[in-house]
Design a protein around this motif. Structure first.
Motif, PDB file in Angstrom:
ATOM      1  N   MET A   1     -36.872   8.380  12.705  1.00  0.00           N
ATOM      2  CA  MET A   1     -37.631   7.340  12.599  1.00  0.00           C
ATOM      3  C   MET A   1     -38.654   7.444  11.408  1.00  0.00           C
ATOM      4  O   MET A   1     -39.010   6.552  10.627  1.00  0.00           O
ATOM      5  CB  MET A   1     -38.136   7.068  13.765  1.00  0.00           C
ATOM      6  CG  MET A   1     -39.080   5.658  13.642  1.00  0.00           C
ATOM      7  SD  MET A   1     -39.694   5.396  15.381  1.00  0.00           S
ATOM      8  CE  MET A   1     -40.705   4.066  15.040  1.00  0.00           C
ATOM      9  N   PHE A   2     -39.226   8.811  11.313  1.00  0.00           N
ATOM     10  CA  PHE A   2     -40.436   8.841  10.397  1.00  0.00           C
ATOM     11  C   PHE A   2     -39.910   9.722   9.404  1.00  0.00           C
ATOM     12  O   PHE A   2     -40.650  10.228   8.452  1.00  0.00           O
ATOM     13  CB  PHE A   2     -41.419   9.407  11.229  1.00  0.00           C
ATOM     14  CG  PHE A   2     -42.219   8.554  12.190  1.00  0.00           C
ATOM     15  CD1 PHE A   2     -42.739   7.345  11.732  1.00  0.00           C
ATOM     16  CD2 PHE A   2     -42.029   8.755  13.521  1.00  0.00           C
ATOM     17  CE1 PHE A   2     -43.526   6.763  12.495  1.00  0.00           C
ATOM     18  CE2 PHE A   2     -42.722   7.896  14.503  1.00  0.00           C
ATOM     19  CZ  PHE A   2     -43.363   6.896  13.934  1.00  0.00           C
ATOM     20  N   SER A   3     -38.634   9.828   9.069  1.00  0.00           N
ATOM     21  CA  SER A   3     -38.167  10.453   7.716  1.00  0.00           C
ATOM     22  C   SER A   3     -38.529   9.697   6.608  1.00  0.00           C
ATOM     23  O   SER A   3     -38.707   8.536   6.516  1.00  0.00           O
ATOM     24  CB  SER A   3     -36.638  10.317   7.935  1.00  0.00           C
ATOM     25  OG  SER A   3     -35.990  10.918   6.625  1.00  0.00           O
ATOM     26  N   GLY A   4     -39.154  10.588   5.648  1.00  0.00           N
ATOM     27  CA  GLY A   4     -39.645   9.750   4.292  1.00  0.00           C
ATOM     28  C   GLY A   4     -41.188   9.528   4.396  1.00  0.00           C
ATOM     29  O   GLY A   4     -41.626   9.223   3.591  1.00  0.00           O
ATOM     30  N   PHE A   5     -41.879   9.458   5.791  1.00  0.00           N
ATOM     31  CA  PHE A   5     -43.216   9.454   5.713  1.00  0.00           C
ATOM     32  C   PHE A   5     -44.053  10.698   5.517  1.00  0.00           C
ATOM     33  O   PHE A   5     -43.570  11.732   6.032  1.00  0.00           O
ATOM     34  CB  PHE A   5     -43.565   8.948   7.353  1.00  0.00           C
ATOM     35  CG  PHE A   5     -43.207   7.601   7.611  1.00  0.00           C
ATOM     36  CD1 PHE A   5     -44.144   6.700   7.847  1.00  0.00           C
ATOM     37  CD2 PHE A   5     -41.795   7.217   7.568  1.00  0.00           C
ATOM     38  CE1 PHE A   5     -43.781   5.381   8.358  1.00  0.00           C
ATOM     39  CE2 PHE A   5     -41.491   6.054   8.164  1.00  0.00           C
ATOM     40  CZ  PHE A   5     -42.580   5.049   8.399  1.00  0.00           C
ATOM     41  N   THR A   6     -44.944  10.425   4.948  1.00  0.00           N
ATOM     42  CA  THR A   6     -46.010  11.519   4.853  1.00  0.00           C
ATOM     43  C   THR A   6     -47.016  11.763   6.133  1.00  0.00           C
ATOM     44  O   THR A   6     -46.926  10.779   6.710  1.00  0.00           O
ATOM     45  CB  THR A   6     -46.958  11.370   3.513  1.00  0.00           C
ATOM     46  OG1 THR A   6     -47.724  10.296   3.776  1.00  0.00           O
ATOM     47  CG2 THR A   6     -46.118  11.304   2.328  1.00  0.00           C
ATOM     48  N   ASP A   7     -47.603  12.937   5.865  1.00  0.00           N
ATOM     49  CA  ASP A   7     -48.529  12.957   7.623  1.00  0.00           C
ATOM     50  C   ASP A   7     -49.635  12.138   7.269  1.00  0.00           C
ATOM     51  O   ASP A   7     -49.724  11.549   8.249  1.00  0.00           O
ATOM     52  CB  ASP A   7     -48.883  14.599   7.344  1.00  0.00           C
ATOM     53  CG  ASP A   7     -47.985  15.639   7.752  1.00  0.00           C
ATOM     54  OD1 ASP A   7     -46.861  15.062   8.128  1.00  0.00           O
ATOM     55  OD2 ASP A   7     -48.312  16.868   7.593  1.00  0.00           O
ATOM     56  N   GLU A   8     -49.935  11.863   6.036  1.00  0.00           N
ATOM     57  CA  GLU A   8     -51.084  10.935   5.940  1.00  0.00           C
ATOM     58  C   GLU A   8     -50.467   9.385   6.357  1.00  0.00           C
ATOM     59  O   GLU A   8     -51.284   8.592   6.983  1.00  0.00           O
ATOM     60  CB  GLU A   8     -51.639  10.743   4.377  1.00  0.00           C
ATOM     61  CG  GLU A   8     -52.815   9.936   4.309  1.00  0.00           C
ATOM     62  CD  GLU A   8     -53.106   9.712   2.771  1.00  0.00           C
ATOM     63  OE1 GLU A   8     -53.766   8.989   2.393  1.00  0.00           O
ATOM     64  OE2 GLU A   8     -53.110  10.874   2.273  1.00  0.00           O
ATOM     65  N   GLU A   9     -49.304   8.990   6.200  1.00  0.00           N
ATOM     66  CA  GLU A   9     -48.856   7.755   6.408  1.00  0.00           C
ATOM     67  C   GLU A   9     -48.969   7.538   7.853  1.00  0.00           C
ATOM     68  O   GLU A   9     -49.172   6.651   8.703  1.00  0.00           O
ATOM     69  CB  GLU A   9     -47.419   7.444   5.766  1.00  0.00           C
ATOM     70  CG  GLU A   9     -47.515   7.043   4.357  1.00  0.00           C
ATOM     71  CD  GLU A   9     -46.297   7.175   3.605  1.00  0.00           C
ATOM     72  OE1 GLU A   9     -46.083   6.148   2.661  1.00  0.00           O
ATOM     73  OE2 GLU A   9     -45.324   7.753   4.046  1.00  0.00           O
ATOM     74  N   ILE A  10     -48.273   8.638   8.471  1.00  0.00           N
ATOM     75  CA  ILE A  10     -48.175   8.809   9.772  1.00  0.00           C
ATOM     76  C   ILE A  10     -49.587   8.575  10.759  1.00  0.00           C
ATOM     77  O   ILE A  10     -49.743   7.840  11.380  1.00  0.00           O
ATOM     78  CB  ILE A  10     -47.411   9.771  10.527  1.00  0.00           C
ATOM     79  CG1 ILE A  10     -45.816   9.583  10.035  1.00  0.00           C
ATOM     80  CG2 ILE A  10     -47.351   9.884  11.983  1.00  0.00           C
ATOM     81  CD1 ILE A  10     -44.906  11.081  10.327  1.00  0.00           C
TER      82      ILE A  10
END
Length: 163
Positions: free
Chosen positions: A129-138
């Protein structure tokens, strides 16, 4: 005539509804994918949820606590626990004096295997689900959803009556 002032413009309202729709849609899709996993076991969804919940605790909650957590009756909890026991996922040791409300519950090897397999699958789904998200985006997403939840708590009558 005096018009009511609105907090948001039509485009902002539309954007808000779109955001809510996407949150709800994402929640439903995530839940459906996770629930498909439980269909591949002999456990009913509610029993799977109960097994996963009690696995989080060193000292397993009482039947009353489980009933409160799941929003069901103590009798429904007892039925789920009996089924989990009959299927070999937990063992219950009767408390002294025969009080069935104070059973000691132990998760069996079969139960631990199910929990481990489920957690692996849940991690896979969440990571996908969070593939391609940066830690900052999450982190930003978490902050924004927490802010929305805090705003909604003002309207939550259940929350207000418990305070």
């Amino acid at each position: 005539m005096h018009q009511k002032s609105h907090c948001c413009s039509a485009s902002a309202e539309s954007r808000n509804r779109r955001a809510i729709h996407l949150l709800i849609q994402t929640n439903h899709m995530h839940r459906r994918i996770i629930e498909e996993r439980t269909q591949n076991t002999e456990l009913h969804l509610s029993q799977h949820r109960m097994l996963m919940h009690i696995s989080k605790f060193e000292n397993i909650p009482s039947q009353k606590d489980l009933a409160t957590h799941f929003g069901i009756s103590s009798a429904a909890v007892a039925t789920s626990l009996k089924k989990l026991e009959a299927d070999g996922y937990i063992e219950r040791e009767r408390a002294k004096g025969g009080d069935t409300r104070q059973n000691n519950i132990r998760i069996t090897e079969k139960g631990l295997d199910e929990i481990h397999a489920s957690r692996e699958y849940f991690d896979f789904v969440d990571n996908t689900m969070f593939s391609g998200f940066t830690d900052e985006e999450i982190s930003t997403l978490i902050d924004l959803i927490e802010k929305a939840n805090k705003n909604l708590q003002i309207l939550d009558t259940r929350n207000q009556t418990q305070q």
